[in-house]
Design a protein around this motif. Structure first.
Motif, PDB file in Angstrom:
ATOM      1  N   UNK A  60       0.788  -1.223   0.000  1.00  0.00           N
ATOM      2  CA  UNK A  60       0.000   0.000   0.000  1.00  0.00           C
ATOM      3  C   UNK A  60       0.819   1.271   0.000  1.00  0.00           C
ATOM      4  N   UNK A  61       2.144   1.167  -0.183  1.00  0.00           N
ATOM      5  CA  UNK A  61       3.021   2.333  -0.229  1.00  0.00           C
ATOM      6  C   UNK A  61       3.935   2.221  -1.441  1.00  0.00           C
ATOM      7  N   UNK A  62       4.521   3.353  -1.840  1.00  0.00           N
ATOM      8  CA  UNK A  62       5.521   3.346  -2.907  1.00  0.00           C
ATOM      9  C   UNK A  62       6.847   2.977  -2.249  1.00  0.00           C
ATOM     10  N   UNK A  63       7.082   1.682  -2.131  1.00  0.00           N
ATOM     11  CA  UNK A  63       8.126   1.188  -1.229  1.00  0.00           C
ATOM     12  C   UNK A  63       9.510   1.678  -1.614  1.00  0.00           C
ATOM     13  N   UNK A  64       9.882   1.579  -2.880  1.00  0.00           N
ATOM     14  CA  UNK A  64      11.271   1.828  -3.269  1.00  0.00           C
ATOM     15  C   UNK A  64      11.703   3.260  -3.001  1.00  0.00           C
TER      16      UNK A  64
ATOM     17  N   UNK B  91      17.095   4.531   4.080  1.00  0.00           N
ATOM     18  CA  UNK B  91      16.361   5.389   3.158  1.00  0.00           C
ATOM     19  C   UNK B  91      16.234   4.716   1.793  1.00  0.00           C
ATOM     20  N   UNK B  92      15.590   5.406   0.857  1.00  0.00           N
ATOM     21  CA  UNK B  92      15.356   4.798  -0.442  1.00  0.00           C
ATOM     22  C   UNK B  92      16.634   4.436  -1.170  1.00  0.00           C
ATOM     23  N   UNK B  93      17.706   5.163  -0.858  1.00  0.00           N
ATOM     24  CA  UNK B  93      18.985   4.876  -1.488  1.00  0.00           C
ATOM     25  C   UNK B  93      19.843   3.912  -0.709  1.00  0.00           C
TER      26      UNK B  93
ATOM     27  N   UNK C 285      10.840  -7.000  -3.497  1.00  0.00           N
ATOM     28  CA  UNK C 285       9.921  -7.757  -2.644  1.00  0.00           C
ATOM     29  C   UNK C 285       9.166  -6.867  -1.669  1.00  0.00           C
ATOM     30  N   UNK C 286       9.367  -5.552  -1.756  1.00  0.00           N
ATOM     31  CA  UNK C 286       8.732  -4.621  -0.808  1.00  0.00           C
ATOM     32  C   UNK C 286       8.981  -5.053   0.633  1.00  0.00           C
TER      33      UNK C 286
ATOM     34  N   UNK D 129      11.987  -7.196  23.232  1.00  0.00           N
ATOM     35  CA  UNK D 129      10.942  -6.222  22.921  1.00  0.00           C
ATOM     36  C   UNK D 129      10.090  -6.781  21.783  1.00  0.00           C
ATOM     37  N   UNK D 130       9.003  -6.086  21.495  1.00  0.00           N
ATOM     38  CA  UNK D 130       8.255  -6.327  20.264  1.00  0.00           C
ATOM     39  C   UNK D 130       8.819  -5.373  19.209  1.00  0.00           C
ATOM     40  N   UNK D 131       9.149  -5.915  18.065  1.00  0.00           N
ATOM     41  CA  UNK D 131       9.753  -5.138  16.985  1.00  0.00           C
ATOM     42  C   UNK D 131       8.720  -4.876  15.893  1.00  0.00           C
ATOM     43  N   UNK D 132       8.688  -3.624  15.444  1.00  0.00           N
ATOM     44  CA  UNK D 132       7.762  -3.164  14.412  1.00  0.00           C
ATOM     45  C   UNK D 132       8.528  -2.441  13.309  1.00  0.00           C
ATOM     46  N   UNK D 133       7.921  -2.381  12.139  1.00  0.00           N
ATOM     47  CA  UNK D 133       8.472  -1.514  11.101  1.00  0.00           C
ATOM     48  C   UNK D 133       7.399  -0.514  10.670  1.00  0.00           C
ATOM     49  N   UNK D 134       7.843   0.552  10.062  1.00  0.00           N
ATOM     50  CA  UNK D 134       6.934   1.547   9.501  1.00  0.00           C
ATOM     51  C   UNK D 134       7.721   2.360   8.484  1.00  0.00           C
ATOM     52  N   UNK D 135       7.015   2.990   7.600  1.00  0.00           N
ATOM     53  CA  UNK D 135       7.643   3.975   6.732  1.00  0.00           C
ATOM     54  C   UNK D 135       7.977   5.205   7.569  1.00  0.00           C
TER      55      UNK D 135
END
Length: 122
Positions: free
Chosen positions: A26-30, A52-54, A75-76, A91-97
Motif C-alpha cells: 500500500x506504499x511506494x516502497x522503493x 532510506x530509499x537509497x 519484494x517490498x 521487545x516487540x519489533x515493528x516496522x513503519x515507513x
C-alpha cells in the motif's frame, strides 16, 4: 490499504542472532525510507534502525555495530539482522515507513502491524 507484516522473532540466548523481516504494502516502497522500532510494555516505541530509499542506513547507539538493516525493493521487504543479542534487546519489533521533520517519525502512525516478539535470555 497500508499494511506492515513483521516476522522472524523468537526466543534466543544472549549472543545469538535473529533476522527479522517486514513486508510492506500500500506504499511506494522503493522511494520510501523505512524504520525498525521496538517497544517494551509500558515504554514508548524506540526507533532502532532506518534505511532510506537509497539504502543509506542509521542506527540507535544501543544497537550500533550489532544490528544491520537492509531492503529488497523487488519484494517490498525490509530486514533487520540482529547479532550479539542482549537481554535488553527483548521487545516487540515493528516496522513503519518514515518521514523526516526535525527527526525521523513514523509516516503511517495509525497503521502499525502486529509486530514480532524478540526475547533474549541471559
Amino acid at each position: 490499504q497500508v499494511q506492515f507484516v513483521e516476522s522472524g522473532g523468537g526466543l534466543v540466548q544472549a549472543g545469538g542472532s535473529l533476522r527479522l523481516s517486514c513486508a510492506a504494502s500500500g506504499i511506494t516502497f522503493s522511494m520510501t525510507p523505512m524504520g525498525w522500532y521496538r517497544q517494551v510494555p509500558g515504554t514508548r516505541r524506540e526507533l532502532v534502525a532506518h534505511i532510506n530509499g537509497g539504502s543509506s542506513t542509521g542506527y540507535a547507539d544501543s544497537v550500533k555495530g550489532r544490528f544491520t538493516t537492509s531492503r529488497d525493493n523487488a519484494k517490498n521487504t525490509v530486514y533487520l539482522q540482529m547479532n550479539s543479542l542482549k537481554p535488553e534487546d527483548t521487545a516487540v519489533y515493528y516496522c513503519n515507513a518514515l518521514s523526516w521533520t526535525t527527526g525521523w517519525v513514523p509516516k503511517f502512525g495509525n497503521y502499525w502491524g502486529q509486530g514480532t516478539q524478540v526475547t533474549v535470555s541471559s
